[in-house]
Write a protein that holds these residues in place. Sequence first.
Motif, PDB file in Angstrom:
ATOM      1  N   GLY A  49      -8.122   2.460  -4.716  1.00 15.96           N
ATOM      2  CA  GLY A  49      -7.206   2.232  -3.610  1.00 15.96           C
ATOM      3  C   GLY A  49      -7.898   1.608  -2.410  1.00 15.96           C
ATOM      4  N   LEU A  50      -9.107   2.091  -2.099  1.00 13.82           N
ATOM      5  CA  LEU A  50      -9.866   1.534  -0.982  1.00 13.82           C
ATOM      6  C   LEU A  50     -10.305   0.102  -1.273  1.00 13.82           C
ATOM      7  CD1 LEU A  50     -12.108   4.594   0.032  1.00 13.82           C
ATOM      8  CD2 LEU A  50     -10.016   3.773   1.134  1.00 13.82           C
ATOM      9  N   LEU A  51     -10.702  -0.175  -2.505  1.00 11.92           N
ATOM     10  CA  LEU A  51     -11.093  -1.534  -2.890  1.00 11.92           C
ATOM     11  C   LEU A  51      -9.911  -2.490  -2.752  1.00 11.92           C
ATOM     12  CD1 LEU A  51     -13.273  -0.761  -6.031  1.00 11.92           C
ATOM     13  CD2 LEU A  51     -14.080  -1.857  -3.922  1.00 11.92           C
ATOM     14  N   LEU A  52      -8.737  -2.029  -3.165  1.00 10.10           N
ATOM     15  CA  LEU A  52      -7.539  -2.850  -3.012  1.00 10.10           C
ATOM     16  C   LEU A  52      -7.267  -3.134  -1.541  1.00 10.10           C
ATOM     17  CD1 LEU A  52      -4.999  -4.175  -4.206  1.00 10.10           C
ATOM     18  CD2 LEU A  52      -3.869  -1.946  -4.081  1.00 10.10           C
ATOM     19  N   LEU A  53      -7.420  -2.116  -0.708  1.00 10.54           N
ATOM     20  CA  LEU A  53      -7.221  -2.306   0.733  1.00 10.54           C
ATOM     21  C   LEU A  53      -8.226  -3.292   1.311  1.00 10.54           C
ATOM     22  CD1 LEU A  53      -6.441   1.299   2.053  1.00 10.54           C
ATOM     23  CD2 LEU A  53      -4.929  -0.691   2.088  1.00 10.54           C
ATOM     24  N   VAL A  54      -9.481  -3.229   0.859  1.00  6.26           N
ATOM     25  CA  VAL A  54     -10.498  -4.158   1.346  1.00  6.26           C
ATOM     26  C   VAL A  54     -10.079  -5.597   1.067  1.00  6.26           C
ATOM     27  CG1 VAL A  54     -12.845  -5.017   0.960  1.00  6.26           C
ATOM     28  CG2 VAL A  54     -12.454  -2.579   1.254  1.00  6.26           C
ATOM     29  N   GLY A  55      -9.618  -5.865  -0.164  1.00  2.05           N
ATOM     30  CA  GLY A  55      -9.204  -7.215  -0.511  1.00  2.05           C
ATOM     31  C   GLY A  55      -8.022  -7.698   0.304  1.00  2.05           C
ATOM     32  N   VAL A  56      -6.994  -6.863   0.423  1.00  2.00           N
ATOM     33  CA  VAL A  56      -5.789  -7.248   1.147  1.00  2.00           C
ATOM     34  C   VAL A  56      -6.065  -7.406   2.636  1.00  2.00           C
ATOM     35  CG1 VAL A  56      -3.457  -6.511   1.798  1.00  2.00           C
ATOM     36  CG2 VAL A  56      -4.261  -6.197  -0.551  1.00  2.00           C
ATOM     37  N   ILE A  57      -6.811  -6.448   3.212  1.00  2.00           N
ATOM     38  CA  ILE A  57      -7.110  -6.507   4.642  1.00  2.00           C
ATOM     39  C   ILE A  57      -8.020  -7.690   4.962  1.00  2.00           C
ATOM     40  CG2 ILE A  57      -8.285  -5.310   6.541  1.00  2.00           C
ATOM     41  CD1 ILE A  57      -7.246  -2.683   5.413  1.00  2.00           C
ATOM     42  N   SER A  58      -8.962  -8.008   4.075  1.00  2.00           N
ATOM     43  CA  SER A  58      -9.834  -9.166   4.286  1.00  2.00           C
ATOM     44  C   SER A  58      -9.009 -10.442   4.374  1.00  2.00           C
ATOM     45  CB  SER A  58     -10.847  -9.286   3.152  1.00  2.00           C
ATOM     46  OG  SER A  58     -11.707  -8.179   3.101  1.00  2.00           O
TER      47      SER A  58
END
Length: 333
Positions: free
Chosen positions: A242-251
């Motif tokens: 979930g955090l990895l997904l957030l990193v990609g989207v937020i980036s």
Amino acid sequence: MDMRQKDPEPAEASGASSPAAGNRLQRKITAMTAHLPSNTIGALWILLAAVLFSMMVTLIKLLGQDLSVFQILFVRQGLMLLIVAPKILSGLPTSLATKRPGLQLIRIVIATTAMLMGFTAVIELPLADATAISFSKTFFVTIFAIWLLGETVGVHRWGATIIGFLGVLLMLRPDGEGLVDPYAMLALAGAACAGMVMIVVRMLTRTDAPVTILTYQAFGVGLIMAVPAFLTWQAPTLEQWGLLLLVGVISWAAQMCNIQAFKAGEATAIASLDYTRLLYATFFGALVFNQWPRLETLIGAAVIIAASIYTVRREAKRGRELARAADARGYSN
């Protein structure tokens, strides 16, 4: 002069295309801010970008406690590539047509190095310290612009550059034996690479389309990360995914906001607001990791920010175009 501008088109500076939900949100925000001056709109976008970039590095620091930086970067690039894939695919074969393949390769290698160094520093240093040191890329741009672009720099800009580096030295703070934290040096090296990337992008935009530059960067960095990510791979937990997904989207969202900021407002009016990232980094560092910046970091950051703002303002008065462009941002973040 602050002039009202038309509704921004989808960001061509990065060659990125937002998903349908992103387009709807962008149109809604545009409608809500249509009555505001263009520089105010740009300021709001860049402030939002600063918050998102700070959230991104906070998540990377959290993930870095258990996962390798290679794995984080690989997943991040893969997710960002998926987000911009529609634009890349719709632009084929133009999106792959480059007149300078060698320079594209050099840029990919330098961008990868910048992200590896920058993200490693974020994981190992207090967030505020890593963020403050990263601001020194502005002064590396000056040096590289002289070396690679043949730009002439006057005494005022040289003076601001020297003062800025003094601020960097203050933040590095050698110990009694003259030794410097190796991760602080890594952050500085990452900032230098980020400055070089900005210059190379500026050179590439003379011959290649922005979508082409984005395509090679998105695919190239992910490809380089594939092998070390495989060798250091640890199965992420559901929470980590979930955090990895957030990193990609937020980036992706942070870079889009940054691009919209420079499309809506004048760079000389809004660029200095990017330094609010230091405030957010301090807040997130204290809230999530109970880390506070050192006094030397705050003083050094103040020196760097003051010197940077002076340079931007003076260059604006002289009517010259800075290398700090919207499509050259985000490669170390």
